[in-house]
Write a protein that holds these residues in place. Structure first.
Motif, mmCIF file in Angstrom:
data_model
loop_
_atom_site.group_PDB
_atom_site.id
_atom_site.type_symbol
_atom_site.label_atom_id
_atom_site.label_comp_id
_atom_site.label_asym_id
_atom_site.label_seq_id
_atom_site.Cartn_x
_atom_site.Cartn_y
_atom_site.Cartn_z
ATOM 1 N N SER A 224 -16.728 26.877 18.654
ATOM 2 C CA SER A 224 -15.927 26.007 17.790
ATOM 3 C C SER A 224 -16.788 25.342 16.724
ATOM 4 O O SER A 224 -16.410 25.287 15.546
ATOM 5 C CB SER A 224 -15.218 24.937 18.627
ATOM 6 N N ILE A 225 -17.937 24.821 17.124
ATOM 7 C CA ILE A 225 -18.821 24.123 16.178
ATOM 8 C C ILE A 225 -19.303 25.066 15.085
ATOM 9 O O ILE A 225 -19.251 24.745 13.884
ATOM 10 C CB ILE A 225 -20.015 23.498 16.926
ATOM 11 N N LEU A 226 -19.782 26.250 15.469
ATOM 12 C CA LEU A 226 -20.307 27.189 14.477
ATOM 13 C C LEU A 226 -19.189 27.748 13.601
ATOM 14 O O LEU A 226 -19.400 27.996 12.402
ATOM 15 C CB LEU A 226 -21.070 28.310 15.171
ATOM 16 N N ALA A 227 -18.001 27.940 14.160
ATOM 17 C CA ALA A 227 -16.864 28.384 13.350
ATOM 18 C C ALA A 227 -16.511 27.329 12.307
ATOM 19 O O ALA A 227 -16.171 27.652 11.156
ATOM 20 C CB ALA A 227 -15.665 28.675 14.239
ATOM 21 N N THR A 228 -16.604 26.063 12.685
ATOM 22 C CA THR A 228 -16.323 24.979 11.739
ATOM 23 C C THR A 228 -17.349 24.959 10.618
ATOM 24 O O THR A 228 -17.003 24.763 9.441
ATOM 25 C CB THR A 228 -16.304 23.623 12.470
ATOM 26 N N PHE A 229 -18.610 25.154 10.953
ATOM 27 C CA PHE A 229 -19.659 25.197 9.924
ATOM 28 C C PHE A 229 -19.438 26.368 8.970
ATOM 29 O O PHE A 229 -19.732 26.268 7.771
ATOM 30 C CB PHE A 229 -21.043 25.285 10.562
ATOM 31 N N PHE A 247 -22.819 15.477 11.025
ATOM 32 C CA PHE A 247 -22.914 14.777 12.303
ATOM 33 C C PHE A 247 -21.603 14.889 13.084
ATOM 34 O O PHE A 247 -21.601 15.121 14.288
ATOM 35 C CB PHE A 247 -23.240 13.293 12.072
ATOM 36 N N LEU A 248 -20.496 14.713 12.379
ATOM 37 C CA LEU A 248 -19.197 14.687 13.049
ATOM 38 C C LEU A 248 -18.834 16.039 13.641
ATOM 39 O O LEU A 248 -18.340 16.123 14.772
ATOM 40 C CB LEU A 248 -18.114 14.239 12.065
ATOM 41 N N VAL A 249 -19.064 17.103 12.868
ATOM 42 C CA VAL A 249 -18.728 18.441 13.359
ATOM 43 C C VAL A 249 -19.536 18.777 14.603
ATOM 44 O O VAL A 249 -19.013 19.322 15.583
ATOM 45 C CB VAL A 249 -18.957 19.497 12.258
ATOM 46 N N SER A 250 -20.798 18.447 14.581
ATOM 47 C CA SER A 250 -21.674 18.808 15.702
ATOM 48 C C SER A 250 -21.336 18.025 16.964
ATOM 49 O O SER A 250 -21.285 18.592 18.062
ATOM 50 C CB SER A 250 -23.134 18.569 15.321
ATOM 51 N N LEU A 251 -21.107 16.723 16.830
ATOM 52 C CA LEU A 251 -20.990 15.886 18.018
ATOM 53 C C LEU A 251 -19.539 15.587 18.401
ATOM 54 O O LEU A 251 -19.165 15.719 19.566
ATOM 55 C CB LEU A 251 -21.787 14.597 17.802
ATOM 56 N N ILE A 252 -18.709 15.208 17.448
ATOM 57 C CA ILE A 252 -17.295 15.054 17.786
ATOM 58 C C ILE A 252 -16.696 16.418 18.109
ATOM 59 O O ILE A 252 -15.863 16.556 19.011
ATOM 60 C CB ILE A 252 -16.526 14.372 16.634
ATOM 61 N N GLY A 253 -17.127 17.443 17.366
ATOM 62 C CA GLY A 253 -16.669 18.796 17.660
ATOM 63 C C GLY A 253 -17.024 19.218 19.070
ATOM 64 O O GLY A 253 -16.222 19.858 19.767
ATOM 65 N N LEU A 254 -18.221 18.867 19.498
ATOM 66 C CA LEU A 254 -18.641 19.167 20.871
ATOM 67 C C LEU A 254 -17.707 18.501 21.877
ATOM 68 O O LEU A 254 -17.197 19.141 22.806
ATOM 69 C CB LEU A 254 -20.080 18.685 21.087
ATOM 70 N N GLY A 255 -17.452 17.210 21.682
ATOM 71 C CA GLY A 255 -16.622 16.476 22.623
ATOM 72 C C GLY A 255 -15.188 16.958 22.661
ATOM 73 O O GLY A 255 -14.602 17.129 23.737
ATOM 74 N N ILE A 325 -12.105 20.034 12.749
ATOM 75 C CA ILE A 325 -12.612 19.994 14.125
ATOM 76 C C ILE A 325 -11.504 20.281 15.138
ATOM 77 O O ILE A 325 -11.625 21.212 15.947
ATOM 78 C CB ILE A 325 -13.300 18.638 14.408
ATOM 79 N N PRO A 326 -10.397 19.529 15.160
ATOM 80 C CA PRO A 326 -9.355 19.847 16.153
ATOM 81 C C PRO A 326 -8.650 21.164 15.879
ATOM 82 O O PRO A 326 -8.271 21.869 16.822
ATOM 83 C CB PRO A 326 -8.391 18.662 16.038
ATOM 84 N N ILE A 327 -8.459 21.518 14.594
ATOM 85 C CA ILE A 327 -7.761 22.767 14.288
ATOM 86 C C ILE A 327 -8.527 23.964 14.842
ATOM 87 O O ILE A 327 -7.968 24.846 15.509
ATOM 88 C CB ILE A 327 -7.564 22.912 12.765
ATOM 89 N N ILE A 328 -9.823 23.988 14.576
ATOM 90 C CA ILE A 328 -10.624 25.127 15.033
ATOM 91 C C ILE A 328 -10.805 25.076 16.546
ATOM 92 O O ILE A 328 -10.782 26.113 17.223
ATOM 93 C CB ILE A 328 -11.974 25.153 14.299
ATOM 94 N N SER A 329 -10.971 23.883 17.096
ATOM 95 C CA SER A 329 -11.095 23.766 18.554
ATOM 96 C C SER A 329 -9.838 24.282 19.245
ATOM 97 O O SER A 329 -9.913 25.007 20.243
ATOM 98 C CB SER A 329 -11.356 22.308 18.946
#
Length: 713
Positions: A224-229, A247-255, A325-329
């Motif tokens: 998810s994180i790498l797809a967002t990037f 920062f947000l994509v990496s860490l909020i995306g992780l959570g 972040i939520p869309i891709i997750s």
């Protein structure tokens, strides 16, 4: 157990036989497993490439287009190439007197020729500013717009050159940017922060699953994180992408990705424990938990509308990146996760310690206690929220005060030496008042009459006038960085509105005032729109008007408590020094509260959706509000707590960033998640549902019919 199994089988039959969108997704991806895996492997590899490239394309633009201070700043940059909305760096030369004054002047003239892109303002070309006091010479170094988070290296080079040319004098560098950057370490870096948070998340997942299955949510998060990037890299060629997004994509995306995976995997294990075959358990999980995941993601997106609609590029790009972040997750969770569960889920679920069919015994007892003592539970939770929220009444919006920086750094020592020799704190934040050269003398005269302005002058030569534009410098009596110190800025901008000879007013204080207007000018309307959209979404999904209203209102109380704690923690400094070694900031930066609102509104709704959808499902089975609450909490309490801890760990890792603003943002998000998942969702929400009784499930007939249509399509 028999009853639960029959209920699960009956529910599966209903979901499978109807045209349920999410179970249909499950069937499609399971029928094309190889294609799904191939697509995500390609996206993963491409995302790894994109992540290393997008960093170099991030924007550090703090512009507020259309605001008067920003318009004036752009004129200054157009004519001078420097200055405007950024505070100047300040070189302090100590020990200047009549015996060496000419030598100092010659050294400044020589360095100014060496660095033509920098505008020098000092006592030699602007004596009216009173920049020479008790042997201390203040030299303003106006630089160009920032291109990174690090301050420009040119002021350091200039200060070093002056120190070389003036060996008998003490030369030091200070200024707003230099004070903020001084003494800060480089931090762990985004990659290291993500790894640290991932390790912490793995420990929580291992506790929840007690099996190797814990690695699957991490795999989903990585994809998810790498797809967002990958998408962010493409967006960076179309629009600005703020540095905050990294920062947000990496860490909020992780959570978020882990939370969504946790919900579906937990439901899958529950259905496997109830005797369903693997494929049927996956489809059941998609039809129930998958629907909750999609609803949760949409609520996160609705909250982020608060950032997307703002006329501030920094926040708009943060909102766009946040929505991704939520869309891709959701996309990864609803497509790749079912495939992984079908291929390796059962093999990884070792040593096969599945969750008990009756749910968590601890949360079952908590549910019984809360429903049995609803009023006391609500009073305790409400009292805590009120106590936490009280400090928000004194919140100040603005930037960190200079006094919040470490007092032992060279920049801070130089600044305090200036205060000790009669300079005002406003020396750090001069205003730039632009006009035609013919009107500059008039403007200088009237600026001397403005309350809060202690000195003003038009610097001589190219330092003050270029290509038909005059830039008069005015020094306020306070450091104009927050809502409590804007009086001099307001006075000058008010003067500009009534005096046509003033083209514009710029400077750090004017830019901060612009930010306040741009970000919060339409806040009430924006909050109303978001609340209405969320209400419509939740009432339709939960088939309850009351639960939807309760969710929105309770969320606002949760946010008030978060902002109160944040104010007490950082602005008042009760914990900032203890935890981070940073004194009281005196204010909360403008963009932070609205960013916390946008993300936390949606993230906390995640847990509301997780809990309420399960309670609604249990109520549909048993028809008892109390039974629905107890069963719902027993099934989701441990899940929500674990998900909140995982997100908290991500925010704690984010708080290791060297920038104070990022630390404040991370602290607010982390505190908000813990308060919301424990006091609000763990106590207040079930107590309120118990007190409302059958009223919880009221829904107008026409709306209920509309909701049923949406559910089956």
């Amino acid at each position: 157990s028999t009853m639960n199994t029959s209920v699960s089988n009956h529910s599966l039959h209903n979901h499978s036989s109807s045209n349920n969108f999410f179970s249909s997704i499950g069937r499609v991806v399971l029928a094309h497993r190889r294609i799904v895996i191939l697509i995500w492997v390609i996206v993963f590899l491409a995302g790894g490439f994109a992540a290393s490239r997008v960093v170099n394309r991030l924007s550090y633009n703090f512009a507020t287009p259309g605001q008067p201070g920003y318009v004036a700043s752009q004129k200054i940059l157009q004519h001078f190439g420097n200055g405007g909305q950024n505070a100047p760096a300040i070189t302090v030369i100590a020990g200047v007197d009549s015996s060496n004054s000419s030598t100092v002047g010659a050294a400044l003239e020589a360095v100014a020729k060496q660095y033509p892109s920098i505008r020098f303002v000092d006592s030699f070309n602007a004596p009216g500013l009173d920049l020479l006091r008790h042997g201390n010479e203040v030299v303003y170094l106006f630089t160009g717009p920032p291109t990174s988070l690090a301050p420009s290296s040119l002021p350091n080079q200039i200060t070093a050159a002056l120190a070389h040319d003036l060996p008998s004098l003490h030369v030091a560098l200070t200024g707003e940017t230099e004070l903020a950057a001084a003494g800060k370490s480089s931090g762990l870096g985004v990659l290291a922060e993500t790894i640290v948070a991932g390790v912490g998340a793995l420990a929580i997942l291992a506790f929840v699953f007690a099996s190797v299955l814990a690695v699957i949510p991490l795999v989903i998060a990585a994809v998810s994180i790498l797809a967002t990037f990958l998408i962010l890299l493409g967006l960076s060629y179309v629009t600005q992408v703020s540095f905050v997004v990294e920062f947000l994509v990496s860490l909020i995306g992780l959570g978020i990705a882990i939370d969504y995976s946790l919900l579906i995997v937990t439901r899958w294990r529950e259905e496997r424990g109830n005797g369903l075959a693997n494929r049927d358990a996956i489809l059941m999980s998609m039809a129930t938990a998958g629907r909750s995941v999609a609803l949760s993601g949409v609520t996160v997106g609705v909250g982020l509308l608060a950032l997307i609609v703002l006329p501030v590029p920094l926040l708009r790009s943060t909102g766009i990146g946040g929505v991704l972040i939520p869309i891709i997750s959701i996309t990864v969770v609803l497509t790749l996760l079912p495939v992984l569960l079908s291929l390796i889920g059962e093999r990884l679920d070792w040593p096969h310690r599945r969750i008990a069919r009756s749910g968590s015994p601890s949360w079952h007892r908590i549910g019984e206690i809360i429903t049995g003592h609803a009023w006391p539970s609500l009073i305790i939770a409400g009292g805590l929220v009120i106590v936490f929220a009280l400090p928000v009444l004194g919140i100040r919006l603005g930037q960190d005060q200079a006094t919040s920086q470490s007092s032992s750094t060279p920049a801070s020592v130089a600044y305090h030496s200036l205060l000790g020799t009669g300079y005002t704190a406003g020396i750090l934040t001069p205003l730039e008042v632009i006009s035609s050269p013919a009107k500059a003398a008039h403007i200088d005269t009237i600026l001397h009459t403005v309350p809060g302005i202690v000195a003003s002058a038009l610097p001589a030569g190219r330092s003050g006038t270029r290509t038909g534009l005059a830039d008069t410098i005015a020094i306020p009596n306070v450091e104009t960085v927050n809502s409590a110190t804007f009086a001099p800025v307001n006075a000058v901008t008010s003067l500009a509105k009534h005096d046509p000879s003033i083209i514009g007013v710029s400077g750090l204080g004017a830019n901060d005032l612009d930010s306040a207007h741009a970000i919060y000018g339409q806040t009430p309307l924006m909050l109303a729109v978001i609340a209405i959209l969320t209400f419509i979404l939740l009432s339709t999904a939960l088939k309850s008007i009351v639960l939807a209203i309760k969710a929105v209102v309770v969320n606002l109380f949760s946010l008030a408590a978060t902002f109160g704690i944040l104010t007490w923690f950082w602005q008042s400094g009760h914990l900032s020094r203890l935890v981070f070694g940073i004194p009281a900031t005196g204010a909360i930066t403008f963009w932070i509260p609205i960013s916390i609102f946008a993300f936390l509104f949606g993230l906390s709704m995640d847990y509301e959706v997780f809990i309420l959808t399960r309670i609604r499902e249990e109520y549909g089975t048993f028809g008892s509000t109390r039974t629905a609450i107890v069963n719902g909490l027993s099934r989701t309490g441990k899940l929500v707590t674990s998900a909140a801890i995982i997100l908290f760990l991500a925010f704690a890792s984010l708080a290791s960033a060297p920038l104070t603003d990022i630390r404040v943002l991370a602290t607010g998000l982390g505190i908000g998640i813990l308060v919301d998942a424990t006091i609000i969702r763990g106590i207040a929400v079930p107590a309120l549902i118990q007190l409302f009784g059958r009223t919880n499930w009221w829904m107008p007939t026409w709306w209920s019919e509309f909701g049923n249509k949406q559910t089956t399509t």
